[in-house]
Design an enzyme around this catalytic site. Sequence first.
Site, PDB file in Angstrom:
ATOM      1  N   ASP A  23     -10.189 -54.690 -17.624  1.00  0.00           N
ATOM      2  CA  ASP A  23      -9.341 -54.086 -17.945  1.00  0.00           C
ATOM      3  C   ASP A  23      -7.935 -52.576 -17.281  1.00  0.00           C
ATOM      4  O   ASP A  23      -7.781 -52.315 -16.941  1.00  0.00           O
ATOM      5  CB  ASP A  23      -8.868 -53.684 -19.192  1.00  0.00           C
ATOM      6  N   LYS A  29     -10.638 -86.782 -26.125  1.00  0.00           N
ATOM      7  CA  LYS A  29     -11.991 -86.183 -25.822  1.00  0.00           C
ATOM      8  C   LYS A  29     -12.557 -86.196 -27.357  1.00  0.00           C
ATOM      9  O   LYS A  29     -11.644 -86.481 -28.698  1.00  0.00           O
ATOM     10  CB  LYS A  29     -11.017 -84.938 -25.925  1.00  0.00           C
ATOM     11  N   ARG A  67      -8.662 -56.865 -26.223  1.00  0.00           N
ATOM     12  CA  ARG A  67      -7.842 -55.959 -27.504  1.00  0.00           C
ATOM     13  C   ARG A  67      -6.963 -56.052 -26.479  1.00  0.00           C
ATOM     14  O   ARG A  67      -5.497 -56.777 -26.560  1.00  0.00           O
ATOM     15  CB  ARG A  67      -7.718 -54.545 -26.897  1.00  0.00           C
ATOM     16  N   GLU A  90      -9.783 -61.522 -28.268  1.00  0.00           N
ATOM     17  CA  GLU A  90      -9.131 -60.960 -29.261  1.00  0.00           C
ATOM     18  C   GLU A  90      -8.042 -60.377 -29.590  1.00  0.00           C
ATOM     19  O   GLU A  90      -7.449 -59.963 -30.759  1.00  0.00           O
ATOM     20  CB  GLU A  90     -10.025 -59.576 -30.033  1.00  0.00           C
ATOM     21  N   HIS A 148     -14.421 -83.726 -28.778  1.00  0.00           N
ATOM     22  CA  HIS A 148     -14.117 -82.333 -29.283  1.00  0.00           C
ATOM     23  C   HIS A 148     -13.195 -81.401 -28.359  1.00  0.00           C
ATOM     24  O   HIS A 148     -12.757 -82.042 -26.799  1.00  0.00           O
ATOM     25  CB  HIS A 148     -15.678 -81.567 -29.320  1.00  0.00           C
ATOM     26  N   ARG A 200     -17.177 -42.649 -28.153  1.00  0.00           N
ATOM     27  CA  ARG A 200     -15.937 -42.485 -27.692  1.00  0.00           C
ATOM     28  C   ARG A 200     -15.394 -40.868 -28.729  1.00  0.00           C
ATOM     29  O   ARG A 200     -15.986 -40.318 -29.736  1.00  0.00           O
ATOM     30  CB  ARG A 200     -14.973 -42.873 -29.417  1.00  0.00           C
ATOM     31  N   ARG A 218     -20.674 -76.397 -27.237  1.00  0.00           N
ATOM     32  CA  ARG A 218     -20.494 -77.386 -27.063  1.00  0.00           C
ATOM     33  C   ARG A 218     -21.203 -78.379 -27.288  1.00  0.00           C
ATOM     34  O   ARG A 218     -20.625 -79.411 -28.027  1.00  0.00           O
ATOM     35  CB  ARG A 218     -20.237 -77.842 -25.206  1.00  0.00           C
ATOM     36  N   ASP A 277     -10.763 -47.124 -18.475  1.00  0.00           N
ATOM     37  CA  ASP A 277      -9.033 -46.647 -18.425  1.00  0.00           C
ATOM     38  C   ASP A 277      -9.288 -45.144 -19.265  1.00  0.00           C
ATOM     39  O   ASP A 277      -9.202 -44.366 -18.796  1.00  0.00           O
ATOM     40  CB  ASP A 277      -8.493 -47.487 -19.547  1.00  0.00           C
ATOM     41  N   ASP A 325     -14.369 -55.194 -20.000  1.00  0.00           N
ATOM     42  CA  ASP A 325     -12.779 -56.103 -20.526  1.00  0.00           C
ATOM     43  C   ASP A 325     -11.851 -56.343 -19.349  1.00  0.00           C
ATOM     44  O   ASP A 325     -11.337 -57.267 -19.182  1.00  0.00           O
ATOM     45  CB  ASP A 325     -12.019 -55.092 -21.332  1.00  0.00           C
ATOM     46  N   THR A 331     -16.551 -51.372 -17.734  1.00  0.00           N
ATOM     47  CA  THR A 331     -16.099 -51.810 -18.914  1.00  0.00           C
ATOM     48  C   THR A 331     -16.574 -53.801 -18.818  1.00  0.00           C
ATOM     49  O   THR A 331     -15.885 -53.940 -17.766  1.00  0.00           O
ATOM     50  CB  THR A 331     -14.693 -51.363 -19.202  1.00  0.00           C
ATOM     51  N   ILE A 345     -22.384 -59.180 -29.287  1.00  0.00           N
ATOM     52  CA  ILE A 345     -23.615 -59.612 -28.715  1.00  0.00           C
ATOM     53  C   ILE A 345     -23.026 -60.657 -27.369  1.00  0.00           C
ATOM     54  O   ILE A 345     -23.748 -60.098 -25.911  1.00  0.00           O
ATOM     55  CB  ILE A 345     -23.509 -61.360 -29.348  1.00  0.00           C
ATOM     56  N   GLN A 346     -21.647 -59.985 -26.760  1.00  0.00           N
ATOM     57  CA  GLN A 346     -21.199 -60.136 -25.679  1.00  0.00           C
ATOM     58  C   GLN A 346     -21.503 -58.913 -25.190  1.00  0.00           C
ATOM     59  O   GLN A 346     -21.363 -59.022 -23.758  1.00  0.00           O
ATOM     60  CB  GLN A 346     -19.517 -60.393 -25.772  1.00  0.00           C
ATOM     61  N   GLY A 402     -16.837 -47.649 -24.169  1.00  0.00           N
ATOM     62  CA  GLY A 402     -18.017 -48.705 -24.406  1.00  0.00           C
ATOM     63  C   GLY A 402     -18.722 -49.058 -23.698  1.00  0.00           C
ATOM     64  O   GLY A 402     -18.294 -49.271 -22.145  1.00  0.00           O
ATOM     65  N   VAL A 413     -28.129 -41.427  -9.096  1.00  0.00           N
ATOM     66  CA  VAL A 413     -29.124 -40.253  -9.476  1.00  0.00           C
ATOM     67  C   VAL A 413     -30.094 -40.419  -7.843  1.00  0.00           C
ATOM     68  O   VAL A 413     -30.129 -40.019  -7.248  1.00  0.00           O
ATOM     69  CB  VAL A 413     -29.942 -41.170 -10.545  1.00  0.00           C
ATOM     70  N   MET A 433     -14.260 -60.933 -26.630  1.00  0.00           N
ATOM     71  CA  MET A 433     -13.861 -60.078 -26.347  1.00  0.00           C
ATOM     72  C   MET A 433     -12.738 -59.317 -25.350  1.00  0.00           C
ATOM     73  O   MET A 433     -12.392 -60.710 -24.928  1.00  0.00           O
ATOM     74  CB  MET A 433     -15.277 -58.596 -25.872  1.00  0.00           C
TER      75      MET A 433
HETATM   76  P1  ATP Z   1     -13.360 -49.338 -22.671  1.00  0.00           P
HETATM   77  O1  ATP Z   1     -12.673 -50.519 -22.049  1.00  0.00           O
HETATM   78  O2  ATP Z   1     -15.171 -49.966 -22.792  1.00  0.00           O
HETATM   79  O3  ATP Z   1     -13.008 -49.023 -24.356  1.00  0.00           O
HETATM   80  P2  ATP Z   1     -12.794 -46.817 -22.504  1.00  0.00           P
HETATM   81  O4  ATP Z   1     -13.274 -45.622 -21.327  1.00  0.00           O
HETATM   82  O5  ATP Z   1     -11.135 -47.643 -21.991  1.00  0.00           O
HETATM   83  O6  ATP Z   1     -13.878 -48.151 -22.624  1.00  0.00           O
HETATM   84  P3  ATP Z   1     -11.510 -44.962 -24.653  1.00  0.00           P
HETATM   85  O7  ATP Z   1     -12.647 -45.243 -26.028  1.00  0.00           O
HETATM   86  O8  ATP Z   1     -10.794 -45.327 -24.599  1.00  0.00           O
HETATM   87  O9  ATP Z   1     -12.803 -45.975 -24.270  1.00  0.00           O
HETATM   88  O10 ATP Z   1     -11.760 -43.747 -23.528  1.00  0.00           O
HETATM   89  C1  ATP Z   1     -13.184 -43.393 -23.928  1.00  0.00           C
HETATM   90  C2  ATP Z   1     -13.294 -41.497 -24.333  1.00  0.00           C
HETATM   91  O11 ATP Z   1     -12.171 -41.548 -23.688  1.00  0.00           O
HETATM   92  C3  ATP Z   1     -12.028 -41.473 -25.386  1.00  0.00           C
HETATM   93  O12 ATP Z   1     -13.168 -41.234 -27.038  1.00  0.00           O
HETATM   94  C4  ATP Z   1     -11.530 -39.938 -24.703  1.00  0.00           C
HETATM   95  O13 ATP Z   1     -13.012 -38.994 -25.461  1.00  0.00           O
HETATM   96  C5  ATP Z   1     -11.939 -39.614 -23.530  1.00  0.00           C
HETATM   97  N1  ATP Z   1      -9.920 -39.977 -23.677  1.00  0.00           N
HETATM   98  C6  ATP Z   1      -9.383 -41.396 -22.939  1.00  0.00           C
HETATM   99  N2  ATP Z   1      -7.897 -41.265 -22.974  1.00  0.00           N
HETATM  100  C7  ATP Z   1      -8.107 -39.324 -22.770  1.00  0.00           C
HETATM  101  C8  ATP Z   1      -6.994 -38.573 -22.788  1.00  0.00           C
HETATM  102  N3  ATP Z   1      -5.992 -38.685 -22.227  1.00  0.00           N
HETATM  103  N4  ATP Z   1      -7.570 -37.581 -21.762  1.00  0.00           N
HETATM  104  C9  ATP Z   1      -8.578 -36.885 -22.590  1.00  0.00           C
HETATM  105  N5  ATP Z   1      -9.791 -37.288 -22.653  1.00  0.00           N
HETATM  106  C10 ATP Z   1      -9.392 -39.182 -23.297  1.00  0.00           C
END
Ligand code: ATP
Length: 322
Positions: A129, A213, A171, A222, A215, A72, A154, A103, A127, A125, A251-252, A11, A24, A169
Site C-alpha cells: 500500500d 462451473k 484494510r 478485508e 464451484h 506499533r 479449490r 506508510d 499490503d 509491508t 498465516i498470510q 506489521g 548490516v 488481508m
Molecule cells: P503496516 O502497513 O504493516 O500496517 P505501517 O508502518 O503502516 O505498517 P502503522 O501502525 O501505521 O504501520 O505505523 C507504525 C508506527 O509508526 C506507529 O505505531 C507509530 O509509532 C509510527 N507512526 C505512524 N504515523 C506516525 C506519525 N504521523 N507520526 C509519528 N509516528 C507515526
Amino acid sequence: MKKIAILTSGGDAPGMNAAIRAAVRCGIDLGMEVYGIDRGYEGLLDGDIKPMGWHSVGDILQRGGTMLRTARSSRFMEGRWVEHGAKILNTFGIEGLIVIGGDGSFRGGLELSKLGIPVMGVPGTIDNDLAYTEYTIGFDTAVNTVLGLISNIRDTSSSHERTTIIEVMGRHCGDLALHAGLAGGADVILVPEVSIDTNEICRRVLEGQQSGKVHSLIVMAEGADFEPEELAKTLEEMTGREARTVVPGYIQRGGSPTLADRRLASLTAAKAVNLLYNDSESKAIGVEAGKIVALDLDKALDITSEFDTNLYELANVLGKGK
Ligand code: ATP
C-alpha cells in the site's frame, strides 16, 4: 556518515530479515558502525539499541518476521516523543536511520527527519500500500501464501460443489486480493477500491454455475465492504449452492520469503545504506519500472495510490462463466 541504525516497524513482513541482513552487511562493508533498534519506535524511545556484527545477521535470510521485532508505538505519534527519539539517537551518536515498514512507519521517520536526522524508508509491508513503489517487501510472499491456500480450497470446494469466500488481508489496499484472485482464478474479487453490490456478486456466481462451473471462488480483501458470513448466507439463498467462508488471518504474514522478496529486500536496503554513506537527505526507496529508485521521503508519502483497474478487469473476464 559513520554510525547508522536500523529498525522495523508496523506489521511484520517476510523479507524484513533479508533487508536487515543486507543493511548490516553493506554498512559494515563500507566501514560504518551499524546498530539495531528493537521493537520499532517503542524500542527507540526505550533506548533498546545494540551494535550489530556481520554474524549477528547470519541464518536469518530465509526466515519470515523480523529478528529486531516490531511494534506499533502510540507514544511516537506525539511530537514530544519524536523529539525524545531524536535525542536518544544523538546520544548514541547515530547519524542516520533506516526504517523498514509501511506508510505509518515512514510518517514517523519523516517526523524524525524534520529534526535533522536523515531517514531512509525501506518498504516492508505485505499490503503493497505504498503508492510510490510498484512493490513492497513481503507482498510477493504473502500473495504466494494466499495462492497456496486457494489451491487447497479449490480441491475441497470443487469436490463439494461449493462457493467459497476467502477473506485476505488488505484494510485499504486490494492488491493482495487482486493479485491472488487473478493468479488463483477467482470468479469474483472484492476490494475496497471498487464498489459492487451483492446482487451483482450473486449474478456472477450464478452465471458461472449455469455455465457449468462446479464451484465458485470469491477472493475478498478485508477492507471490502462485506461481512463474509452474511455474504455467504445471501449467496446460498440466491444461488441454491452451499457457501463457506475462510479467513486465513495471520498465516498470510508468516513464512519464508520468496526470491522476489529477498531480492527486493537486499537491493532496497543496500541502496538505503549507500545513500546514508553518501550523506543523502531522507529518501523512500522503491521500485519503478523494475529499477530501484529513491524519492524524497515527503514527496513519496504524498503520492496517492492508483488501483490497477486493467488487471482487475482482466481478472473479471478470466473468472467469468460463459
Ligand atoms: P503496516 O502497513 O504493516 O500496517 P505501517 O508502518 O503502516 O505498517 P502503522 O501502525 O501505521 O504501520 O505505523 C507504525 C508506527 O509508526 C506507529 O505505531 C507509530 O509509532 C509510527 N507512526 C505512524 N504515523 C506516525 C506519525 N504521523 N507520526 C509519528 N509516528 C507515526
